[in-house]
Write a protein that holds these residues in place. Structure first.
Motif: not given
Length: 125
Positions: A37-54, A69-70
């Motif tokens: 996600r990227q808020a106004p005036g801020k850098e893009r930041e990580f929120v969530a991730g999921i690997r291939w298996s789920g 995340i799913s």
């Protein structure tokens, strides 16, 4: 790989919203998927991730316990369920994808090869 995100919106603080991102063009099931996600005036930041298996998911501290995340490999779709939303969650949210490569943490924007167009989520107080 092409990613199409659906859809953000306006929600009150404490509310919930689910984002989805459909992938096409490659073997989705073998990819690591992420949300940023990227808020106004801020850098893009990580929120969530999921690997291939789920079965392997990972989150930014700021969203742990509130976001989930799913993925559905049969539908080539990744989801981000957002609960207990706060005004500081307001941002443009992006989905991202990358094939698994040893040595990548998948917490960084540079770890991902493909990006969706982004969708605005606004949380009102």
């Amino acid at each position: 790989v092409q990613l199409a995100g659906v859809w953000g919106g306006l929600v009150q603080a404490g509310g919930s919203l689910r984002l989805s991102c459909a992938a096409s063009g490659h073997t989705f099931s073998s990819y690591v998927m992420g949300w940023f996600r990227q808020a106004p005036g801020k850098e893009r930041e990580f929120v969530a991730g999921i690997r291939w298996s789920g079965f392997s998911t990972f989150y930014a501290d700021s969203v742990k316990g509130r976001f989930t995340i799913s993925r559905d490999n049969a539908k080539n779709t990744v989801y981000l369920q957002m609960n207990s939303l706060k005004p500081e969650d307001t941002a443009v949210y992006y989905c991202a994808a990358a094939p698994y490569r040893l040595g990548r943490s998948y917490y960084l924007t540079s770890d991902y090869d493909y990006w969706g167009q982004g969708t605005l989520v606004t949380v009102s107080s």
